[in-house]
Scaffold this motif. Structure first.
Motif, PDB file in Angstrom:
ATOM      1  N   ARG A  39       0.832  -1.200   0.000  1.00 28.69           N
ATOM      2  CA  ARG A  39       0.000   0.000   0.000  1.00 28.69           C
ATOM      3  C   ARG A  39       0.872   1.257   0.000  1.00 28.69           C
ATOM      4  O   ARG A  39       0.611   2.217  -0.717  1.00 28.69           O
ATOM      5  CB  ARG A  39      -0.915  -0.032   1.220  1.00 28.69           C
ATOM      6  N   ILE A  40       1.908   1.236   0.810  1.00 31.26           N
ATOM      7  CA  ILE A  40       2.806   2.390   0.883  1.00 31.26           C
ATOM      8  C   ILE A  40       3.613   2.521  -0.406  1.00 31.26           C
ATOM      9  O   ILE A  40       3.778   3.615  -0.934  1.00 31.26           O
ATOM     10  CB  ILE A  40       3.711   2.287   2.121  1.00 31.26           C
ATOM     11  N   GLU A  52      -1.362  -8.349  -7.444  1.00 33.91           N
ATOM     12  CA  GLU A  52      -0.590  -8.553  -6.226  1.00 33.91           C
ATOM     13  C   GLU A  52      -1.148  -7.701  -5.089  1.00 33.91           C
ATOM     14  O   GLU A  52      -1.280  -8.157  -3.951  1.00 33.91           O
ATOM     15  CB  GLU A  52       0.878  -8.195  -6.484  1.00 33.91           C
ATOM     16  N   LEU A  53      -1.507  -6.459  -5.395  1.00 33.11           N
ATOM     17  CA  LEU A  53      -2.055  -5.562  -4.390  1.00 33.11           C
ATOM     18  C   LEU A  53      -3.399  -6.086  -3.866  1.00 33.11           C
ATOM     19  O   LEU A  53      -3.627  -6.137  -2.660  1.00 33.11           O
ATOM     20  CB  LEU A  53      -2.217  -4.159  -4.985  1.00 33.11           C
ATOM     21  N   GLU A  54      -4.273  -6.519  -4.779  1.00 34.73           N
ATOM     22  CA  GLU A  54      -5.572  -7.041  -4.358  1.00 34.73           C
ATOM     23  C   GLU A  54      -5.408  -8.318  -3.535  1.00 34.73           C
ATOM     24  O   GLU A  54      -6.095  -8.517  -2.540  1.00 34.73           O
ATOM     25  CB  GLU A  54      -6.465  -7.304  -5.565  1.00 34.73           C
ATOM     26  N   ASP A  55      -4.478  -9.166  -3.925  1.00 32.51           N
ATOM     27  CA  ASP A  55      -4.196 -10.390  -3.172  1.00 32.51           C
ATOM     28  C   ASP A  55      -3.757 -10.055  -1.750  1.00 32.51           C
ATOM     29  O   ASP A  55      -4.208 -10.675  -0.789  1.00 32.51           O
ATOM     30  CB  ASP A  55      -3.111 -11.201  -3.890  1.00 32.51           C
ATOM     31  N   ALA A  56      -2.910  -9.043  -1.613  1.00 34.06           N
ATOM     32  CA  ALA A  56      -2.461  -8.623  -0.280  1.00 34.06           C
ATOM     33  C   ALA A  56      -3.627  -8.067   0.531  1.00 34.06           C
ATOM     34  O   ALA A  56      -3.752  -8.343   1.725  1.00 34.06           O
ATOM     35  CB  ALA A  56      -1.351  -7.584  -0.403  1.00 34.06           C
ATOM     36  N   PHE A  57      -4.508  -7.296  -0.119  1.00 36.54           N
ATOM     37  CA  PHE A  57      -5.692  -6.763   0.554  1.00 36.54           C
ATOM     38  C   PHE A  57      -6.559  -7.904   1.080  1.00 36.54           C
ATOM     39  O   PHE A  57      -6.992  -7.889   2.232  1.00 36.54           O
ATOM     40  CB  PHE A  57      -6.520  -5.914  -0.423  1.00 36.54           C
ATOM     41  N   VAL A  58      -6.825  -8.892   0.222  1.00 38.59           N
ATOM     42  CA  VAL A  58      -7.700 -10.006   0.599  1.00 38.59           C
ATOM     43  C   VAL A  58      -7.104 -10.805   1.757  1.00 38.59           C
ATOM     44  O   VAL A  58      -7.802 -11.134   2.724  1.00 38.59           O
ATOM     45  CB  VAL A  58      -7.992 -10.913  -0.624  1.00 38.59           C
ATOM     46  N   LYS A  59      -5.808 -11.105   1.691  1.00 34.75           N
ATOM     47  CA  LYS A  59      -5.165 -11.874   2.769  1.00 34.75           C
ATOM     48  C   LYS A  59      -5.190 -11.115   4.083  1.00 34.75           C
ATOM     49  O   LYS A  59      -5.496 -11.694   5.133  1.00 34.75           O
ATOM     50  CB  LYS A  59      -3.735 -12.242   2.378  1.00 34.75           C
ATOM     51  N   ALA A  60      -4.886  -9.817   4.051  1.00 35.81           N
ATOM     52  CA  ALA A  60      -4.920  -9.012   5.275  1.00 35.81           C
ATOM     53  C   ALA A  60      -6.348  -8.908   5.802  1.00 35.81           C
ATOM     54  O   ALA A  60      -6.580  -8.956   7.009  1.00 35.81           O
ATOM     55  CB  ALA A  60      -4.326  -7.632   5.020  1.00 35.81           C
ATOM     56  N   CYS A  61      -7.296  -8.797   4.891  1.00 37.99           N
ATOM     57  CA  CYS A  61      -8.713  -8.735   5.257  1.00 37.99           C
ATOM     58  C   CYS A  61      -9.135 -10.022   5.973  1.00 37.99           C
ATOM     59  O   CYS A  61      -9.788  -9.981   7.017  1.00 37.99           O
ATOM     60  CB  CYS A  61      -9.524  -8.521   3.993  1.00 37.99           C
ATOM     61  N   ASN A  62      -8.732 -11.159   5.427  1.00 40.50           N
ATOM     62  CA  ASN A  62      -9.070 -12.448   6.030  1.00 40.50           C
ATOM     63  C   ASN A  62      -8.407 -12.655   7.387  1.00 40.50           C
ATOM     64  O   ASN A  62      -8.887 -13.448   8.191  1.00 40.50           O
ATOM     65  CB  ASN A  62      -8.705 -13.589   5.083  1.00 40.50           C
ATOM     66  N   LEU A  63      -7.319 -11.923   7.639  1.00 38.52           N
ATOM     67  CA  LEU A  63      -6.651 -11.995   8.940  1.00 38.52           C
ATOM     68  C   LEU A  63      -7.238 -11.007   9.939  1.00 38.52           C
ATOM     69  O   LEU A  63      -6.776 -10.909  11.062  1.00 38.52           O
ATOM     70  CB  LEU A  63      -5.147 -11.748   8.780  1.00 38.52           C
ATOM     71  N   GLY A  64      -8.243 -10.239   9.504  1.00 37.96           N
ATOM     72  CA  GLY A  64      -8.927  -9.340  10.424  1.00 37.96           C
ATOM     73  C   GLY A  64      -8.419  -7.914  10.439  1.00 37.96           C
ATOM     74  O   GLY A  64      -8.792  -7.138  11.312  1.00 37.96           O
ATOM     75  N   CYS A  65      -7.586  -7.527   9.494  1.00 39.50           N
ATOM     76  CA  CYS A  65      -7.050  -6.163   9.440  1.00 39.50           C
ATOM     77  C   CYS A  65      -8.184  -5.197   9.065  1.00 39.50           C
ATOM     78  O   CYS A  65      -8.698  -5.233   7.950  1.00 39.50           O
ATOM     79  CB  CYS A  65      -5.912  -6.091   8.430  1.00 39.50           C
ATOM     80  N   ALA A  66      -8.567  -4.327  10.003  1.00 36.11           N
ATOM     81  CA  ALA A  66      -9.691  -3.418   9.795  1.00 36.11           C
ATOM     82  C   ALA A  66      -9.434  -2.454   8.645  1.00 36.11           C
ATOM     83  O   ALA A  66     -10.333  -2.167   7.851  1.00 36.11           O
ATOM     84  CB  ALA A  66      -9.984  -2.645  11.073  1.00 36.11           C
ATOM     85  N   ASP A  67      -8.218  -1.949   8.532  1.00 35.75           N
ATOM     86  CA  ASP A  67      -7.869  -1.032   7.456  1.00 35.75           C
ATOM     87  C   ASP A  67      -8.041  -1.712   6.095  1.00 35.75           C
ATOM     88  O   ASP A  67      -8.573  -1.123   5.159  1.00 35.75           O
ATOM     89  CB  ASP A  67      -6.430  -0.541   7.645  1.00 35.75           C
TER      90      ASP A  67
END
Length: 160
Positions: A39-40, A52-67
Motif C-alpha cells: 500500500r505504501i 498482487e495488491l488485491e491479493d495482499a488486501f484479501v489476505k490481510a482482510c481475512n486476517l482481520g485487518c480493519a484497514d
C-alpha cells in the motif's frame, strides 16, 4: 508497538518512515506487513501490480485487518458503481465495513456515510444518519470524513 507506530505514520502521510517501521516488524503476520508495504509502495511509486495488491488486501482482510477491510470494501463498492460487478458481493462489502467500524477504522464510517447519503449498496437513503456517520468519522480524525462531510453539506444547501 512498532506496528501501531507504522500505522500512525501511514495515516500522517509519512509513508517512507512507515515503510521503515514495517521492515522492523518481526512478530506480526507477514500478510499484514505485505499489505501495508504494498500500500505504501503504491502511494510512493505507483507501478505496483494490481493483482498482487488485491491479493495482499484479501489476505490481510481475512486476517482481520480493519484497514484492509475498509479499503477493500471501498474498492469493490466503487467497482460495483462503475462496472456493475466486483470480486465480492455488496453484502460482503457491507459486512467488512461494519467489522472495520467495530474495530475503530474511521474511513469505514466515511464509506458507510456515502452509502446512506446516496441510498445505495442496499441501504435506504438517510441523510440524517449519513451526517451522524460523517461527524463520527471526523471525531475519529478522518480527513476524508471532513472532506466528504463538507461536500455533503454543500450539496444539501446549494444543489437542488
Amino acid at each position: 508497538m512498532h506496528f501501531n507506530h507504522a500505522l500512525q505514520y501511514d495515516r500522517l502521510l509519512r509513508p517512507r518512515r512507515a515503510l521503515e517501521e514495517l521492515r522492523k516488524i518481526s512478530k506480526q503476520d507477514d500478510s499484514i506487513v505485505r499489505y501495508y508495504t504494498l500500500r505504501i509502495r503504491y502511494a510512493l511509486e505507483g507501478g505496483v501490480d494490481e493483482i498482487e495488491l488485491e491479493d495482499a488486501f484479501v489476505k490481510a482482510c481475512n486476517l482481520g485487518c480493519a484497514d484492509a477491510k475498509a479499503n477493500l470494501a471501498s474498492k469493490y463498492l466503487d467497482d460495483w458503481d462503475s462496472k456493475g460487478s466486483a470480486n465480492a458481493s455488496v453484502n460482503q462489502c457491507m459486512e467488512w465495513l461494519e467489522e472495520a467500524i467495530i474495530a475503530g477504522e474511521p474511513e469505514a464510517l466515511v464509506e458507510l456515510a456515502i452509502a446512506y447519503a446516496e441510498g445505495k449498496h442496499g441501504v435506504f437513503k438517510d441523510k440524517a444518519f449519513a451526517e451522524k456517520l460523517y461527524k463520527q468519522a471526523i471525531d475519529a480524525g478522518s480527513l476524508m470524513g471532513r472532506i466528504n462531510h463538507g461536500l455533503f453539506y454543500w450539496t444539501q444547501c446549494y444543489v437542488k
